[in-house]
Design an enzyme around this catalytic site. Structure first.
Site, mmCIF file in Angstrom:
data_model
loop_
_atom_site.group_PDB
_atom_site.id
_atom_site.type_symbol
_atom_site.label_atom_id
_atom_site.label_comp_id
_atom_site.label_asym_id
_atom_site.label_seq_id
_atom_site.Cartn_x
_atom_site.Cartn_y
_atom_site.Cartn_z
ATOM 1 N N HIS A 127 -3.855 -6.438 -2.982
ATOM 2 C CA HIS A 127 -4.042 -6.488 -1.783
ATOM 3 C C HIS A 127 -2.686 -5.617 -0.910
ATOM 4 C CE1 HIS A 127 -5.376 -7.600 2.338
ATOM 5 N NE2 HIS A 127 -4.055 -7.454 2.580
ATOM 6 N N GLU A 128 -1.587 -6.218 -1.109
ATOM 7 C CA GLU A 128 -0.257 -5.871 -0.710
ATOM 8 C C GLU A 128 -0.111 -4.248 -1.427
ATOM 9 O OE1 GLU A 128 0.554 -7.082 1.836
ATOM 10 O OE2 GLU A 128 -0.515 -8.823 1.735
ATOM 11 N N HIS B 134 -1.828 -1.720 0.699
ATOM 12 C CA HIS B 134 -0.967 -1.379 2.021
ATOM 13 C C HIS B 134 0.238 -0.510 1.436
ATOM 14 C CE1 HIS B 134 -2.515 -4.056 4.899
ATOM 15 N NE2 HIS B 134 -2.279 -5.260 4.001
ATOM 16 N N HIS C 232 -0.793 3.180 0.846
ATOM 17 C CA HIS C 232 -1.079 3.534 2.211
ATOM 18 C C HIS C 232 0.365 4.151 2.850
ATOM 19 C CE1 HIS C 232 -3.788 2.933 6.280
ATOM 20 N NE2 HIS C 232 -3.377 4.224 5.852
HETATM 21 ZN ZN LIG Z 1 -2.961 -7.249 4.547
#
Ligand SMILES: [Zn+2]
Length: 684
Positions: free
Chosen positions: A474-475, A478, A481
């Site tokens: 998940h991290e 980011h 991104h």
């Molecule tokens: Zn998040």
């Protein structure tokens, strides 16, 4: 350019000379922050003043682009300082934070409410169609929106009223936090006998005994309350009466007519927000908030929530029937009550998906998950390679640095990892950056992923639970991104997207943790090298969707409640908080005696003091995007470079240069379909 007046030994004085201008942590000390922050604000103010008062007619270059270039020193020190306040704080950093927080807020207000500056922004905005470049036009629009949303267009009286409203709200929200803290403490459940705590593990029981002693009740047991409605202990407590007491205490918070009742605060805050929205030209607070989010309008959010609540309620009803069947079989037809739900669900879960969390962990050793899982996925999807660099200074010995290279060996940026828990770090997991990608400023991105993994003993392996593995992916979502951003202007860079879009890339990457190719490579027993058995994978996967009816219903109910409070017009009169809440849930079709909202109005900290007013829906909105995009990838061959590069090109590289919805539809090839979310949660 305004000269920087800082001692020559202050490393923030000039841009870092290290690769990627990454912070020179080996020379930064606590004493450098305060002078650099204060000087940063002074220089920024002077630069803004020069932009506002120049003789030349307003142009994109001398106004908007000039603002993008201004404040370099302040940005430099802010990025380091606010990273460390979260990950490696200490008393000096905390006292600097207390001192500068109000100064920074004032500093920002001084820019938004500067009429001379806004006149220039308006002039460039009016001529934006002639800019001939979509990113510039977009930047002008974002600046203009920010000024207008912060009150730049109001007359002096209205601006004065706005300041008063903001001040009053800040007092009320602080009070809300104090009351909630106090009433949560006051409602902790006192028990006389250890028998009443049966089912909790011995360490939890001795912690309850310690808590009672500390509260002046030696010999008794104290169960303290957590923030959401559902309390963690409810899944273990065998004594039905104890469960009922804990549940009722949780639901009663700040709603008992005592000095810490928050009902009056709730009504005042809702009314002030509605008034502020009207001042700024919106019918309701939700319209004001959502105008600047991907959802775009209150109706869009309400439509999404309404569109899913039927299936969610049906799933929760089905779960309730299964739990009742368990009670019929094991506890003589006892009727399921709200305080039984978690306990019975836990018994059913154990029967159906029995697997040992500790056993699963043996297959997820951190270094293997990183190299053979996460970095393998990055290579498959995006063609990039991550190579550790040991020559760059870090802010803590546990931090590691990787340089990211594209398939053609050109460099992308730096990726820092800071995975271990420590007392100076706040809870949770997050991504942040030290340097924003920007072509205008000639900067490549420097990002960091932070987690709170328990550090093992000396010479022991770091073993992750499957939840932690998912969080790691998940991290990293980011992270990419930020890393793959290819934009000109820092304001539009990387993750600077709306709240209801930012969790899209992160949740999209979570699902790759389940990819068979990823698991086959990284999930190996740390001692024997044996690959994680298929049955265990299936159990972990199946357990993930168990209980989703309950979890989704309590979430949607809270989101509907949030929207109900914030779609009130300024002249609405609400007399009774509890009646309003019941009516809102009934209207939304989510009123359930067995599944109360995740937060009730009187203790809904996300939406009153927190920043999530008319925004609690955002988690699910982002998840809908992620689930639908991931389903698209699965329809088209799964974890391939073709899919990865498309996602990178159409979503990850664009920052905020395009409307979020247009990025999504470009990638998906059609409008959002929320069915994928229902499937992801096992609700369809
Ligand atoms: Zn998040």
């Amino acid at each position: 350019m305004t000269a920087v007046a800082l001692p020559t030994d202050n490393p923030f004085r000039a841009p870092s000379a290290l690769p990627y201008a990454t912070p020179a942590f080996d020379t930064i000390t606590n004493g450098h922050f305060l002078p650099a922050l204060l000087e940063g604000m002074r220089v920024h103010r002077a630069e803004i003043e020069a932009i506002a008062t120049q003789k030349d007619a307003p142009t994109f270059a001398n106004t908007i682009e000039a603002m993008e270039k201004a404040g370099a020193l302040l940005t430099r020190v802010n990025k380091v300082f606010f990273n460390l306040t979260e990950s490696t704080t200490n008393p000096v950093i905390q006292s600097v934070q207390t001192e500068v927080a109000p100064k920074l807020a004032q500093h920002q207000d001084g820019i938004w409410l500067d009429a001379r500056l806004f006149a220039r922004v308006e002039a460039v905005f009016a001529a934006r169609e002639s800019l001939g470049d979509s990113e510039r036009k977009r930047l002008v629009e974002r600046y203009h929106t920010a000024f207008v949303r912060n009150g730049a267009r109001l007359g002096p009286d209205a601006q004065q009223r706005l300041r008063t409203i903001n001040e009053t709200m800040s007092t009320l929200t602080t009070r809300f936090q104090e009351y909630l803290l106090a009433d949560t403490k006051a409602l902790a459940v006192v028990l006389d006998d250890a028998k009443q705590l049966a089912g909790l593990d011995p360490s939890a029981i001795s912690a309850a005994a310690d808590a009672a002693k500390e509260a002046g009740k030696p010999g008794k047991f104290l169960l303290t309350l957590q923030l959401p409605t559902s309390q963690g202990v409810l899944s273990s407590l065998q004594d039905r009466q104890t469960r009922q007491r804990v549940f009722e205490a949780s639901n009663a918070r700040c709603n008992r007519g005592t000095e810490h009742d928050t009902k009056a605060l709730v009504l005042q805050l809702a009314a002030l927000r509605a008034e502020r929205a009207r001042l700024l030209g919106y019918a309701t607070h939700a319209d004001y908030v959502l105008a600047d989010q991907m959802a775009g309008s209150a109706e869009a959010v309400q439509t999404m929530l309404a569109g899913m609540s039927k299936q969610i309620v049906a799933k929760a009803d089905q779960e309730a029937a299964e739990l009742q069947a368990w009670l019929d079989q094991h506890q003589g037809g006892q009727k399921l009550a709200a305080w039984d739900w978690a306990y019975v669900a836990e018994q059913v879960r154990k029967e159906r998906y029995a697997f040992d969390e500790g056993e699963v962990k043996q297959y997820f050793e951190l270094e293997s998950v990183l190299q053979n899982g996460l970095f393998f996925m990055a290579k498959q999807l995006y063609g990039v390679e991550l190579v550790e660099r040991k020559d760059l200074p870090v802010y803590h010995p546990d931090v590691r640095v990787y340089e990211v290279f594209d398939a053609d060996r050109s460099s992308v940026g730096l990726f820092y990892t800071d995975y271990y828990a420590r007392p100076s770090k706040r809870g949770g997991a997050w991504m942040n950056d030290f340097v924003d990608q920007s072509e205008l400023l000639g900067q490549k991105p420097v990002v960091v992923n932070v987690m709170n993994i328990q550090k093992p003993g000396k010479d022991q392996p770091t073993l992750l639970s499957f939840d932690e593995v998912t969080t790691l992916f998940h991290e990293f979502g980011h992270g990419v991104h930020g890393l793959f951003s290819r934009v000109r202007y820092p304001l539009l860079s990387g993750t600077s997207v709306p709240r209801d879009f930012v969790e899209f890339p992160s949740q999209f990457h979570e699902d790759f943790a389940f990819d068979p190719a990823v698991l086959a490579r990284c999930a190996k027993h740390w001692k024997t090298g044996e690959v994680l058995p298929k049955e265990l994978v299936e159990k972990v996967r199946a357990a993930r969707s168990f209980g989703q009816g309950f979890a989704s219903l309590e979430y949607v109910a809270a989101a509907i409640l949030d929207m109900a409070w914030h779609t009130l017009p300024a002249d609405a009169k609400v007399a009774d908080v509890a009646a309003f809440e019941t009516e809102a849930l009934r209207k939304g079709g989510v009123l359930s005696p067995l599944v109360p909202p995740r937060y009730r109005s009187t203790y809904f900290a996300h939406i009153w003091p927190g920043g999530y007013s008319a925004g609690y829906y955002a988690y699910m909105w982002s998840e809908a995007l992620a689930a639908d995009a991931f389903a698209g990838v699965m329809e088209n061959g799964g974890m391939t470079t073709k899919n990865g590069l498309r996602f990178r090109d159409l979503v990850l590289s664009r920052g905020m240069t395009l409307e979020p919805m247009s990025m999504f539809t470009a990638f998906r090839g059609r409008e959002l379909d929320t069915k994928a979310l229902l499937k992801r949660r096992g609700l369809l």
